[in-house]
Scaffold this motif. Structure first.
Motif, PDB file in Angstrom:
ATOM      1  N   CYS A  86       7.928  -0.148  -5.726  1.00 36.65           N
ATOM      2  CA  CYS A  86       8.458   0.712  -4.651  1.00 36.65           C
ATOM      3  C   CYS A  86       9.215  -0.109  -3.623  1.00 36.65           C
ATOM      4  CB  CYS A  86       7.327   1.466  -3.961  1.00 36.65           C
ATOM      5  SG  CYS A  86       6.562   2.730  -4.963  1.00 36.65           S
ATOM      6  N   ARG A  87       8.616  -1.202  -3.197  1.00 36.07           N
ATOM      7  CA  ARG A  87       9.283  -2.064  -2.206  1.00 36.07           C
ATOM      8  C   ARG A  87      10.632  -2.535  -2.727  1.00 36.07           C
ATOM      9  NH1 ARG A  87       4.090  -5.597  -0.565  1.00 36.07           N
ATOM     10  NH2 ARG A  87       3.540  -4.439   1.310  1.00 36.07           N
ATOM     11  N   LEU A  90      13.236   0.318  -2.912  1.00 31.43           N
ATOM     12  CA  LEU A  90      13.727   0.739  -1.596  1.00 31.43           C
ATOM     13  C   LEU A  90      14.652  -0.291  -0.954  1.00 31.43           C
ATOM     14  CD1 LEU A  90      10.455   2.373  -0.275  1.00 31.43           C
ATOM     15  CD2 LEU A  90      12.579   3.551  -0.935  1.00 31.43           C
ATOM     16  N   ARG A  95      18.276   2.225  -3.961  1.00 34.32           N
ATOM     17  CA  ARG A  95      17.584   2.859  -2.826  1.00 34.32           C
ATOM     18  C   ARG A  95      18.108   4.255  -2.501  1.00 34.32           C
ATOM     19  NH1 ARG A  95      19.844  -1.516  -0.937  1.00 34.32           N
ATOM     20  NH2 ARG A  95      21.814  -1.344   0.123  1.00 34.32           N
ATOM     21  N   ASP A  96      19.389   4.502  -2.664  1.00 39.12           N
ATOM     22  CA  ASP A  96      19.935   5.823  -2.346  1.00 39.12           C
ATOM     23  C   ASP A  96      19.561   6.877  -3.385  1.00 39.12           C
ATOM     24  OD1 ASP A  96      21.124   4.773  -0.072  1.00 39.12           O
ATOM     25  OD2 ASP A  96      23.004   4.310  -1.121  1.00 39.12           O
ATOM     26  N   ILE A  98      16.489   6.928  -4.893  1.00 36.98           N
ATOM     27  CA  ILE A  98      15.038   7.066  -4.933  1.00 36.98           C
ATOM     28  C   ILE A  98      14.602   8.293  -4.140  1.00 36.98           C
ATOM     29  CG2 ILE A  98      12.837   5.951  -4.340  1.00 36.98           C
ATOM     30  CD1 ILE A  98      14.446   4.681  -6.670  1.00 36.98           C
ATOM     31  N   ILE A 103       8.238   7.587  -5.306  1.00 37.57           N
ATOM     32  CA  ILE A 103       7.296   6.777  -4.535  1.00 37.57           C
ATOM     33  C   ILE A 103       5.879   7.329  -4.695  1.00 37.57           C
ATOM     34  CG2 ILE A 103       6.699   5.916  -2.234  1.00 37.57           C
ATOM     35  CD1 ILE A 103       9.372   4.817  -3.368  1.00 37.57           C
ATOM     36  N   TRP A 129       2.425   5.406   3.194  1.00 38.30           N
ATOM     37  CA  TRP A 129       3.798   4.906   3.123  1.00 38.30           C
ATOM     38  C   TRP A 129       4.483   5.305   4.408  1.00 38.30           C
ATOM     39  CZ3 TRP A 129       8.062   8.219   0.692  1.00 38.30           C
ATOM     40  CH2 TRP A 129       9.297   7.556   0.736  1.00 38.30           C
ATOM     41  N   GLY A 131       7.441   5.984   4.998  1.00 42.71           N
ATOM     42  CA  GLY A 131       8.471   7.001   4.806  1.00 42.71           C
ATOM     43  C   GLY A 131       7.945   8.412   4.658  1.00 42.71           C
ATOM     44  N   ASP A 163       5.365  -0.957   5.600  1.00 42.04           N
ATOM     45  CA  ASP A 163       6.022  -0.113   4.595  1.00 42.04           C
ATOM     46  C   ASP A 163       4.985   0.574   3.707  1.00 42.04           C
ATOM     47  OD1 ASP A 163       5.309  -2.498   3.325  1.00 42.04           O
ATOM     48  OD2 ASP A 163       7.195  -2.712   2.250  1.00 42.04           O
TER      49      ASP A 163
END
Length: 184
Positions: A86-87, A90, A95-96, A98, A103, A129, A131, A163
């Motif tokens: 995941c890290r 991202l 990343r855009d 995901i 996640i 998380w 986010g 994160d």
């Protein structure tokens, strides 16, 4: 001297971030290295097959880039493996693409691996998380109760300070959470 010893000593010829040299496809060592990496490919894409849509048809570009990064960072490939993915995702060029569902699937896999491998007195785990305000809970088999949500899962938890964060659960009641811990 084995092939891997020669590879590790060849500092100037190969970037230290590459996990393995390029072997010809018919080399015996290539088969062994490929077989050793196959469980990690399955651990990634069997848990979150939606990632294959980001890198069709077999996800090899994502997998190779992540494993190269993981090798360079010397990551532990334990229950935190999925959170490391995941890290990386991202922070990567993906990343855009995901989605929160990606996640969440990885967090569920990390929690399940923790439950399967943990031998501490903790009875469960919660993952957070930054986010999302949603949390992922998983419980050791002796605690699970017919799929009903437990009181601890309804508890209001503080946002994750990093994160990704985790906490072992000591109780299924509303007071089982103590504090967030940083995921290594």
């Amino acid at each position: 001297m084995t092939m891997m010893e020669r590879f590790t000593r060849a500092d100037s010829r190969v970037s230290y971030r590459l996990p393995f040299p390029d072997y010809p496809s018919n080399a015996r060592n290539f088969v062994h290295l490929d077989a050793k990496l196959l469980p990690y490919w399955h651990a990634l894409f069997d848990v979150c097959p939606q990632l294959l849509k980001l890198d069709p048809p077999d996800g090899l570009a994502i997998f190779r880039q992540f494993m190269t990064w993981a090798y360079g960072c010397q990551l532990a490939l334990d229950w935190t493996f999925h959170l490391s993915v995941c890290r990386w995702l991202l922070a990567s060029g993906y990343r855009d693409l995901i989605e929160p569902e990606h996640i969440e699937a990885m967090m569920l896999a990390a929690a399940a691996r923790w439950v399967a491998s943990d031998d501490s007195p903790a009875i469960g785990i919660v993952l957070g998380w930054r986010g999302s305000s949603e949390h992922v809970f998983d419980w050791k088999p002796r605690v699970r109760q017919g799929g009903r949500p437990l009181a601890a899962e309804a508890e209001e938890l503080p946002p994750a300070p990093w994160d990704f964060a985790w906490s072992p659960m000591s109780s299924t009641a509303g007071n089982g959470f103590r504090r967030w811990l940083r995921v290594p």
